[in-house]
Design a protein around this motif. Structure first.
Motif, short mmCIF file in Angstrom:
data_model
loop_
_atom_site.label_atom_id
_atom_site.label_comp_id
_atom_site.label_asym_id
_atom_site.label_seq_id
_atom_site.Cartn_x
_atom_site.Cartn_y
_atom_site.Cartn_z
N ALA C 227 4.23 -0.70 -10.16
CA ALA C 227 4.08 -1.25 -11.50
C ALA C 227 5.43 -1.63 -12.09
N HIS C 228 6.42 -0.72 -11.93
CA HIS C 228 7.75 -1.00 -12.47
C HIS C 228 8.40 -2.16 -11.74
N TYR C 229 8.20 -2.21 -10.42
CA TYR C 229 8.82 -3.28 -9.65
C TYR C 229 8.22 -4.64 -10.05
N ALA C 230 6.87 -4.71 -10.00
CA ALA C 230 6.22 -6.00 -10.19
C ALA C 230 6.35 -6.48 -11.63
N GLY C 231 6.36 -5.53 -12.57
CA GLY C 231 6.48 -5.93 -13.97
C GLY C 231 5.17 -6.42 -14.55
N LEU C 232 4.18 -6.62 -13.69
CA LEU C 232 2.86 -7.06 -14.16
C LEU C 232 1.81 -6.38 -13.28
N ILE C 233 0.86 -5.70 -13.92
CA ILE C 233 -0.21 -5.10 -13.13
C ILE C 233 -1.55 -5.56 -13.66
N THR C 234 -2.51 -5.75 -12.76
CA THR C 234 -3.85 -6.16 -13.17
C THR C 234 -4.85 -5.19 -12.56
N PRO C 235 -6.06 -5.12 -13.14
CA PRO C 235 -7.06 -4.21 -12.59
C PRO C 235 -7.43 -4.54 -11.15
N ALA C 236 -7.12 -5.76 -10.69
CA ALA C 236 -7.43 -6.12 -9.31
C ALA C 236 -6.73 -5.20 -8.33
N LYS C 237 -5.59 -4.62 -8.77
CA LYS C 237 -4.86 -3.70 -7.89
C LYS C 237 -5.65 -2.41 -7.66
N ALA C 238 -6.68 -2.17 -8.46
CA ALA C 238 -7.44 -0.93 -8.35
C ALA C 238 -8.85 -1.16 -7.82
N ASP C 239 -9.21 -2.41 -7.53
CA ASP C 239 -10.63 -2.65 -7.28
C ASP C 239 -11.06 -2.40 -5.84
N PHE C 240 -12.34 -2.57 -5.63
CA PHE C 240 -12.97 -2.28 -4.35
C PHE C 240 -12.30 -3.04 -3.19
N PHE C 241 -11.94 -4.32 -3.44
CA PHE C 241 -11.36 -5.11 -2.35
C PHE C 241 -10.02 -4.57 -1.91
N LYS C 242 -9.25 -4.13 -2.89
CA LYS C 242 -7.95 -3.56 -2.55
C LYS C 242 -8.16 -2.30 -1.71
N SER C 243 -9.14 -1.50 -2.09
CA SER C 243 -9.44 -0.30 -1.31
C SER C 243 -9.79 -0.66 0.13
N ILE C 244 -10.62 -1.69 0.26
CA ILE C 244 -11.03 -2.11 1.60
C ILE C 244 -9.82 -2.62 2.38
N GLU C 245 -8.96 -3.37 1.67
CA GLU C 245 -7.75 -3.89 2.32
C GLU C 245 -6.92 -2.74 2.88
N LEU C 246 -6.79 -1.67 2.10
CA LEU C 246 -5.99 -0.53 2.54
C LEU C 246 -6.62 0.12 3.77
N VAL C 247 -7.95 0.31 3.72
CA VAL C 247 -8.64 0.90 4.88
C VAL C 247 -8.43 0.01 6.11
N THR C 248 -8.52 -1.31 5.89
CA THR C 248 -8.32 -2.24 7.00
C THR C 248 -6.95 -2.06 7.64
N MET C 249 -5.93 -1.92 6.80
CA MET C 249 -4.58 -1.76 7.32
C MET C 249 -4.48 -0.52 8.21
N VAL C 250 -5.05 0.58 7.72
CA VAL C 250 -4.98 1.82 8.49
C VAL C 250 -5.71 1.68 9.82
N VAL C 251 -6.92 1.15 9.74
CA VAL C 251 -7.76 1.04 10.91
C VAL C 251 -7.15 0.08 11.93
N PHE C 252 -6.61 -1.02 11.42
CA PHE C 252 -6.03 -2.02 12.31
C PHE C 252 -4.78 -1.47 13.01
N GLY C 253 -3.94 -0.81 12.24
CA GLY C 253 -2.70 -0.29 12.81
C GLY C 253 -2.97 0.83 13.79
N GLY C 254 -3.95 1.64 13.49
CA GLY C 254 -4.27 2.73 14.39
C GLY C 254 -4.57 4.01 13.65
N MET C 255 -5.83 4.43 13.72
CA MET C 255 -6.18 5.68 13.06
C MET C 255 -5.49 6.81 13.78
#
Lengths: 291, 384, 315
Positions: C227-255
């Motif tokens: 938040a401090h770095y970007a200087g602008l935060i939106t609720p999109a950073k907290a939504d379902f898609f972002k959560s899925i994106e994070l799970v995708t990163m973990v799963v893709f890289g290697g559980m």
């Protein structure tokens, strides 16, 4: 006062009927394969988009709905065959991720095929509101509730009266035993995906005139259907239907009396409360957790 | 993070042309960056904007460019998200090193980009509506559309003409809707209009019957104003008729596109809104100085895309033309000189009106060019 | 033991070296910006990986925790004038308590329930952020003031690159230690066989709760700093898609691979930026990656690649 309450109840039951269909879809697939199918909402979207775009290009409405339904069933079978079946012995986490992947993939495909803008589908029988005890109802709401009712009864008959239906029920109770008495479990899984897809697609088509169709229409509808299924007790068909109606009505009442902005949160607050206090859902059997 | 990288077509065409004509081969292209909401809830604003920028960058290049230099356009799609708009702005400034930025389809995207262009000192012409973009004046930020304040004024004037004094407001929770709500409240006070309801809805909502039910049951309301843009207001319009509400319905200039009428269908009949003359080009008086420009633009747009022109397409056209005109007058793309030249824009006849900017006014439009239109038989009709 | 320790140190050394050398190639602020975003994602993913990979549980609401952290910093600093570090800690504590309160009863259940509960939390959080516009600025988000500590203001990509680099290094180091601790071994048992773990006296539910809380706190801290770095935060950073994106990163890289989670986060942050040809196909590609990874390389990218290396065997 009463008219207002009635108005909210009517909108709640309309959208609740769609949640019920989606919830039923989750339950059918869960029963057959123990998979939570996060692509259920995309079946709804396919139904809505196909009927809106096909009728716009001159295809008669009933045919458009049928095509949408058939398309969704094909997609459902494909997901089951090429993704879920291959990961048959995988963990819960893996299966959840696969269906989430399928839902994102289908949404992306739909964006390519149909574009990202909203599509309009005319109401099936006009848009003149029906006045009813001081509340007004859109004729399309009757279509939604009617279609959902017919489908739900048909599904009930299917599971209890037909051989295929009984085989599917048997599989959900005891997979191994079902296999031993000669039921082709793989086909049961495929059939469950096809059936859920059809339910979703019809739901999407009848609700499209109310909500518009767009490629992201299935996300919230699917998630609410999921909460409906959990609320009723995962795998409990009638429970999912009741769950859907409860979520729909609670949401409409919440929007009317509490805050319309928090409408979408209502379903998830209910589900959190249920998980914390009644983990088997309202109608689920005790001991439904399996190791 | 859907990325729409530079319209390769425009760039290729531009470069080839530059090479063929030889005139521009020595000079660097004029780098125009754009952040547009080509997808997402504001897509019916952003999509035509993007098309127009690409079309006119091409046309300008085919006509030999500006001052012997071609135009190189880089368009990014922010999908209607303010944070993406900010990160693409950073990319335009830092990586693509553009000379001027056109865009910010929405108020939110514009306000997210504004601090970055101020810091990076790049001239920025926004295509969004809210008055907060240019009031207070920011050194590097300009805009082309009429403000939400003007829209509110226009609507209130029309209410008074019809003898209505009690208004119900339904506003979107987006930047544009929120700013519109504030302006409506302020203007209503000034003009003696009483606000009897103040409801909001979400930009992605597909059902606002709960809010409208409250307004229907509010006996005092005499008219309803919806302040939002894109698809949301179409949903409101549909629900409005579904609930059988018969009060006069007003929209803002955030829906001045045929797409709105198409989505809302029959429900849009009789809806009034303030819009730039562009949507009623053929109905303007021949003496109107804008007539020639808007008729010509409409012709070019509709030939190129075989779809009907919207005011948003016009905002993008105005933005690009003001920027290129300023390049001509500044004699190059030195950013400070370019900024000054934009600020000195005088008597530019665009699709939104006649633009005369100053150090105090970074929009330069007056209320005259704003027309009240009504939806009649699926088309816009000039009111009086 | 010696080999594990050795492998761990090598991995950390490689990570440290990459972080140290990378800025040479990042020639403008935009490239640095992308690297910083990848770093933030990686921090969250390393935590999430502990949960998915080692505790065998999935969170569909981790972006919600990221969002709480981000808005705690945005609101407490911007509206109430707290010092940034206090706001960061307050966000982290709040997220920790919330995660604990939810996980405690739910993780005693088996199956999909944590997925559902986190899904619900994530969506509720993003709706609250979207709605309470008086504090949060609503759907269009809010501006956040720069991070100040001891009178020094952290500003600009060059400074933040090092902040995120150090943070990532520390988080990875913590995770590796955790995995190698007695608790870590218990965690691996949980993912292997819960019954077996319980038979030998491991309180699996307790471990799962601890890991869940820890991963939620990682997300919150990353959110605050972002938040401090970007200087602008939106609720999109907290939504379902972002959560899925994070799970995708973990799963893709290697559980169950800490470095895999880092690789997944980096690759999937760069992918949309780099492969602009995919602009219209991005969703399809993302969905296909998820499905294909799970079907064809269920272990994820890094462990599968490592499997091809004959001499190295991963612990």
């Amino acid at each position: 006062m009463f008219a207002e309450l009635l108005q909210y109840m009517l909108s709640g039951l309309t959208i609740g009927a769609i949640y019920a269909l989606a919830g039923l879809g989750f339950s059918i697939i869960y029963n057959a394969s123990h998979v939570i199918n996060f692509a259920q909402g995309e079946f709804i979207m396919i139904g809505g988009m196909a009927s809106a775009t096909l009728t716009a290009s001159g295809v008669p409405l009933p045919l458009a709905i049928l095509i949408g339904c058939g398309g969704a069933m094909l997609v459902g079978v494909a997901v089951a065959k090429f993704a879920v079946e291959r990961a048959r012995d995988a963990s819960t986490v893996t299966l959840i991720i696969i269906t989430i992947g399928a839902s994102i993939f289908l949404r992306g495909l739909a964006e390519l095929v149909w574009g990202k803008d909203f599509k309009r589908l005319d109401a099936f029988s006009g848009e003149t509101p029906i006045q009813f005890l001081g509340a007004s109802m859109q004729p399309q709401s009757l279509w939604v509730v009617g279609c959902a009712g017919v489908l739900i009864v048909a599904i009930g008959l299917f599971f209890n009266k037909t051989l295929t239906g009984k085989a599917m029920l048997a599989t959900s109770h005891n997979r191994l035993a079902a296999q031993l008495v000669g039921i082709d479990v793989k086909r049961v899984v495929l059939a469950s995906f096809a059936l859920s897809a059809a339910l979703g697609a019809v739901g999407g088509a009848v609700v499209a005139p109310i909500t518009f169709s767009y490629t992201e229409m299935g996300i919230m509808l699917g998630l609410k259907g999921f909460t409906a299924a959990v609320l009723g007790g995962l795998g409990h068909g009638p429970g999912a239907v009741a769950g859907g109606l409860i979520v729909g009505v609670a949401e409409a009442l919440g929007a009317g009396y509490i805050s319309s902005a928090y409408k979408d949160a209502v379903a998830f607050v209910i589900i959190l409360a249920v998980l914390l206090f009644m983990p088997n859902g309202l109608f689920g059997k005790r001991g439904a957790e399996r190791v | 993070m859907r990325i729409r990288l530079l319209s390769t077509m425009a760039a290729v065409v531009g470069l080839t042309l530059g090479a063929v004509t030889g005139a521009a081969s020595a000079a660097d292209p004029i780098k125009v960056g754009a952040i547009i909401s080509a997808t997402g809830p504001a897509s019916f604003l952003g999509d035509p904007e993007k098309k127009v920028l690409e079309l006119y960058a091409d046309r300008v290049n085919q006509a030999g460019g500006v001052a012997g230099r071609t135009v190189q356009l880089t368009v990014y799609d922010d999908g209607g998200a303010a944070d993406k708009a900010a990160s693409f702005t950073k990319r335009l400034i830092e990586s693509d090193k553009v000379d001027v930025i056109v865009g910010g389809t929405t108020t939110a995207a514009t306000m997210a980009a504004a601090p970055l262009v101020e810091r990076g000192e790049v001239p920025f012409i926004s295509l969004a509506g809210a008055v907060v973009i240019v009031e207070p004046v920011k050194k590097w930020v300009f805009k082309t559309p009429h403000t939400d304040r003007m829209a509110a004024e226009k609507v209130m004037d029309d209410l008074k003409k019809r003898g209505l004094t009690k208004l119900a407001l339904v506003s979107e929770d987006s930047g544009f809707g929120k700013s519109g709500r504030e302006q409506t409240l302020a203007v209503a006070k000034e003009r003696g209009i009483e606000l009897v309801a103040d409801e909001t809805y979400g930009a992605k909502d597909t059902d606002v019957t709960a809010q409208l039910t409250k307004i229907r049951n509010n006996a005092a309301a005499q008219a309803v104003l919806v302040f939002g843009l894109g698809q949301g207001p179409a949903v409101v319009t549909k629900n409005y008729r579904q609930l059988g509400i018969t009060l006069p319905l007003y929209q803002s200039h955030g829906v001045a596109s045929k797409e709105y009428i198409r989505l809302a269908g029959g429900a849009a009949e009789g809806v009034r809104l303030p819009a730039a003359g562009l949507v009623v080009a053929s109905q303007l008086a021949d003496s109107d100085p804008q007539k020639k420009v808007v008729v010509e633009f409409t012709k070019v747009y509709e030939e190129a895309f075989s779809s009907e022109v919207s005011t948003f397409a016009g905002h993008a056209y105005d933005g690009l033309m003001i920027a290129l005109d300023a390049v001509k007058r500044a004699g190059g793309t030195d950013k400070a000189k370019l900024r000054d030249a934009i600020e000195q824009t005088k008597g530019y006849v665009g699709t939104g009106g006649i633009v005369t900017m100053s150090a105090k006014d970074h929009m330069g439009l007056s209320l005259d060019a704003f027309h009240m239109v009504e939806v009649k038989q699926g088309d816009w009709a000039l009111v009086k | 033991m010696n080999r594990i320790l050795h492998g761990r140190l090598t991995g950390l050394a490689v990570l440290g070296a990459i972080i140290a050398v990378l800025p040479v190639f990042l020639t403008n602020n935009f490239y640095l910006d992308v690297a910083i975003l990848a770093g933030f994602n990686a921090v969250v993913c390393v935590g999430l990986n502990l949960l998915i990979g080692y505790a065998g549980q999935i969170s569909l609401g981790h972006a919600g925790f990221f969002g709480i952290g981000a808005y705690a910093s945005g609101v407490l600093v911007g509206v109430y004038g707290w010092p940034p570090i206090a706001a960061l800690l307050a966000g982290a504590v709040f997220v920790g308590v919330l995660a604990f309160a939810v996980a405690k009863p739910i993780l005693r259940l088996k199956g999909h329930y944590l997925a559902m509960a986190t899904l619900g939390i994530g969506i509720i959080v993003s709706i609250v952020l979207r709605t309470e516009s008086g504090l949060t600025g609503g759907p269009d988000g809010m501006m956040v003031e720069p991070f100040k500590i001891f009178g020094v203001e952290l500003y600009g990509e060059k400074v933040w690159y090092w902040v995120v680099g150090v943070l990532l290094f520390v988080v990875v180091w913590l995770s590796l230690n955790l995995i190698d601790s007695p608790m870590g071994r218990a965690l691996r048992a949980v993912h292997g066989s819960e019954v077996a773990a319980e038979v030998v006296g491991v309180d699996t539910a307790r471990f799962k709760v601890m890991v869940f809380v820890l991963s939620a706190v990682f997300a919150s801290v990353a959110g605050s700093l972002f938040a401090h770095y970007a200087g602008l935060i939106t609720p999109a950073k907290a939504d379902f898609f972002k959560s899925i994106e994070l799970v995708t990163m973990v799963v893709f890289g290697g559980m169950a691979s800490t470095f895999g989670a880092v690789v997944g986060a980096v690759v999937l942050t760069l992918l949309p930026q780099a492969l602009t040809v995919f602009q219209d196909y991005q969703q399809i590609v993302l969905g296909a990656i998820l499905m294909a990874t799970m079907v064809f390389m269920p272990k994820g990218l890094l462990p599968t690649l490592a499997g091809f290396l004959p001499s190295r065997r991963r612990a």
